[in-house]
Write a protein that holds these residues in place. Structure first.
Motif, PDB file in Angstrom:
ATOM      1  N   LEU A   1      -8.339   7.832   0.600  1.00 31.24           N
ATOM      2  CA  LEU A   1      -7.889   6.509   1.023  1.00 31.24           C
ATOM      3  C   LEU A   1      -7.709   6.405   2.532  1.00 31.24           C
ATOM      4  CD1 LEU A   1      -5.286   5.674  -1.777  1.00 31.24           C
ATOM      5  CD2 LEU A   1      -7.695   5.029  -1.630  1.00 31.24           C
TER       6      LEU A   1
ATOM      7  N   HIS B   1       0.833  -1.209   0.000  1.00 36.58           N
ATOM      8  CA  HIS B   1       0.000   0.000   0.000  1.00 36.58           C
ATOM      9  C   HIS B   1       0.866   1.257   0.000  1.00 36.58           C
ATOM     10  CE1 HIS B   1      -3.684   2.235   1.898  1.00 36.58           C
ATOM     11  NE2 HIS B   1      -3.493   2.539   0.636  1.00 36.58           N
ATOM     12  N   THR B   2       1.903   1.277   0.841  1.00 39.49           N
ATOM     13  CA  THR B   2       2.792   2.430   0.926  1.00 39.49           C
ATOM     14  C   THR B   2       3.486   2.687  -0.403  1.00 39.49           C
ATOM     15  OG1 THR B   2       3.176   2.041   3.283  1.00 39.49           O
ATOM     16  CG2 THR B   2       4.780   3.401   2.134  1.00 39.49           C
TER      17      THR B   2
ATOM     18  N   ALA C   1       5.644   8.161   1.842  1.00 39.90           N
ATOM     19  CA  ALA C   1       4.202   7.931   1.865  1.00 39.90           C
ATOM     20  C   ALA C   1       3.839   6.991   3.004  1.00 39.90           C
ATOM     21  CB  ALA C   1       3.743   7.343   0.534  1.00 39.90           C
TER      22      ALA C   1
ATOM     23  N   LEU D   1      -4.056   0.905  -7.404  1.00 40.54           N
ATOM     24  CA  LEU D   1      -4.938   0.878  -6.233  1.00 40.54           C
ATOM     25  C   LEU D   1      -6.171   0.022  -6.500  1.00 40.54           C
ATOM     26  CD1 LEU D   1      -4.717   4.649  -5.195  1.00 40.54           C
ATOM     27  CD2 LEU D   1      -3.847   2.713  -3.883  1.00 40.54           C
TER      28      LEU D   1
ATOM     29  N   HIS E   1      -0.943  11.749   7.437  1.00 37.20           N
ATOM     30  CA  HIS E   1      -1.092  10.778   6.361  1.00 37.20           C
ATOM     31  C   HIS E   1      -0.514  11.383   5.082  1.00 37.20           C
ATOM     32  CE1 HIS E   1      -4.109   8.265   8.592  1.00 37.20           C
ATOM     33  NE2 HIS E   1      -4.324   9.430   9.178  1.00 37.20           N
TER      34      HIS E   1
ATOM     35  N   ALA F   1      -0.822  10.636   1.788  1.00 35.03           N
ATOM     36  CA  ALA F   1      -1.666   9.768   0.970  1.00 35.03           C
ATOM     37  C   ALA F   1      -2.845  10.584   0.451  1.00 35.03           C
ATOM     38  CB  ALA F   1      -2.191   8.594   1.802  1.00 35.03           C
TER      39      ALA F   1
ATOM     40  N   LEU G   1       1.008   4.014  -3.135  1.00 33.22           N
ATOM     41  CA  LEU G   1       0.666   5.421  -2.934  1.00 33.22           C
ATOM     42  C   LEU G   1       1.777   6.350  -3.408  1.00 33.22           C
ATOM     43  CD1 LEU G   1      -0.995   5.389   0.615  1.00 33.22           C
ATOM     44  CD2 LEU G   1      -2.112   5.757  -1.576  1.00 33.22           C
TER      45      LEU G   1
ATOM     46  N   ARG H   1      -1.239  14.478  -0.024  1.00 38.19           N
ATOM     47  CA  ARG H   1      -0.638  13.471  -0.900  1.00 38.19           C
ATOM     48  C   ARG H   1       0.748  13.912  -1.375  1.00 38.19           C
ATOM     49  NH1 ARG H   1      -3.649  11.798  -5.851  1.00 38.19           N
ATOM     50  NH2 ARG H   1      -5.593  12.392  -4.851  1.00 38.19           N
TER      51      ARG H   1
ATOM     52  N   ARG I   1      -0.946   5.071 -10.586  1.00 42.69           N
ATOM     53  CA  ARG I   1      -1.264   4.894  -9.168  1.00 42.69           C
ATOM     54  C   ARG I   1      -2.717   4.444  -8.989  1.00 42.69           C
ATOM     55  NH1 ARG I   1       0.767   9.180  -7.673  1.00 42.69           N
ATOM     56  NH2 ARG I   1      -1.023  10.508  -8.048  1.00 42.69           N
ATOM     57  N   ASP I   2      -3.649   5.088  -9.702  1.00 43.64           N
ATOM     58  CA  ASP I   2      -5.061   4.724  -9.546  1.00 43.64           C
ATOM     59  C   ASP I   2      -5.327   3.307 -10.041  1.00 43.64           C
ATOM     60  OD1 ASP I   2      -5.535   7.172  -8.474  1.00 43.64           O
ATOM     61  OD2 ASP I   2      -6.616   8.000 -10.174  1.00 43.64           O
TER      62      ASP I   2
END
Length: 381
Positions: A189, A72-73, A164, A88, A183, A185, A76, A364, A84-85
């Motif tokens: 999320l 996950h890290t 991240a 995810l 965060h 990110a 991101l 982000r 990235r999207d």
């Protein structure tokens, strides 16, 4: 259409090829079945070994949860919004995708690139898995940037981005030390936080869903979608327009610092109970972009906590945690350092009067995150 995992090309280095193959298994199985996959190279990365080192056991340095956190890290932190999207959605980190099948997640990821699922499998997915694998190998090759002692003038200050992920920081406020969670990110999320705050313009017109802004991201994540990701109900934007018709005048601005309340729409699936919309950005007199006054940011932060506290007292919703972006930063025209100073300074006042809140700051942008850490470091005695 098949849900087979793409094979890493034979021309890739051995370690990278193994990592790509393991990431393909993770993508196919999904996060809920992560424990079923043989992930020797990924477990070695989690344990802090070189990816080419002797294989690690799942319990050596962390189990499936640790692999999920690492993945996950890294995802991101990928460069490129489409990449990235898509990642995810592919792995199941995007809202509403965790319990989907591999086939369904691939279809969602393909929709990001506006291609069919089979074309995505043969082309974009292969490149995505390779990029994630390279990022994991790079991630394990160096230590994270140090969070403490990043005062201006130190080697780590200002210019060093923050990794991240989630960082717990200590804020030295006049009434005592307070723990804040930072965060690094996308705000959509963030999970398990009762209230997410969206930065809006003074007309309460949310960003378009394709914009990479806090407003656009929350609007997109909160919308109801069909099986291929098309929006069928623009929930949050619709409710914000209803608020304007009830409490304002459509087409006319509200006072800077005004805050409106809507439901979280589809974001309720990840524990969000309310979206609070802070009108801080004023269209520039030149018609190019926005301008944000620090006073508007301070007023909005105070109002956010007033509204959340009033709802908590009324007993309707047990609100305890609030996530704030750096209001007005970025497209709002305010630099990250000024926004961070204003938000943190206002939090000191708010939490001094009502300390019973868990506060999260979200950005982000890794350089904006460094601005937050520098501001908190400056407050140390």
């Amino acid at each position: 259409m098949t849900d087979e995992q793409p094979h890493a090309g034979p021309d890739l280095p051995t370690t990278l090829r193994r990592l790509v193959d393991e990431l393909g298994r993770v993508r196919a199985l999904g996060l809920l079945r992560l424990h079923e996959a043989e992930l020797e190279t990924l477990y070695a990365c989690v344990a802090g070994r070189s990816p080419g080192a002797e294989a690690a056991a799942p319990g050596d340095g962390g189990g499936p949860e640790a692999v999920e956190h690492l993945l996950h890290t890294v995802v991101l932190g990928l460069d490129g919004e489409l990449l990235r999207d898509a990642a995810l959605h592919s792995f199941g980190f995007a809202s509403g995708t965790r319990d989907l099948s591999g086939k369904e997640r691939r279809e969602r990821a393909a929709h990001v690139y506006r291609v069919g699922a089979e074309r995505f499998r043969k082309h974009q997915e292969k490149l995505m898995l390779q990029q994630v694998a390279r990022a994991i190998m790079s991630f394990g090759s160096h230590e994270p940037a140090p969070l403490p002692d990043s005062r201006p003038g130190s080697p780590e200050s200002t210019v060093a981005p923050v990794r991240a992920g989630r960082h717990v920081l200590r804020a030295a406020f006049s009434h005592g030390d307070v723990l804040l969670t930072l965060h690094v990110a996308p705000i959509e999320l963030v999970t398990g936080v009762d209230v997410l705050v969206s930065s809006e313009n003074i007309y309460f017109e949310m960003s378009k869903t394709f914009r990479r802004t806090v407003s656009g991201s929350l609007r997109r994540a909160g919308a109801t979608k069909d099986a291929v990701g098309r929006i069928t109900d623009d929930v949050i934007a619709r409710q914000l327009a209803d608020w304007v018709r009830m409490f304002g005048v459509p087409g006319l601005p509200v006072a800077a610092g005004t805050v409106a309340v809507t439901s979280p729409g589809a974001l309720s699936a990840q524990g969000v109970r309310r979206i609070l919309h802070a009108a801080v950005a004023t269209p520039s007199a030149t018609g190019d972009g926005y301008e944000t006054a620090p006073a508007a940011v301070a007023a909005a932060v105070r109002r956010v906590f007033q509204l959340a506290a009033a709802e908590r007292r009324a007993g309707r919703v047990p609100l305890r945690s609030i996530a704030l972006p750096l209001l007005g930063a970025g497209r709002g025209g305010l630099d990250a350092r000024t926004s961070a100073e204003t938000v943190v300074g206002t939090l000191e006042q708010v939490l001094g009067a009502d300390p019973d809140w868990s506060v999260h700051l979200v950005t982000r942008n890794p350089l904006s995150a460094r601005a937050v850490i520098d501001v908190l470091s400056d407050r140390r005695p």
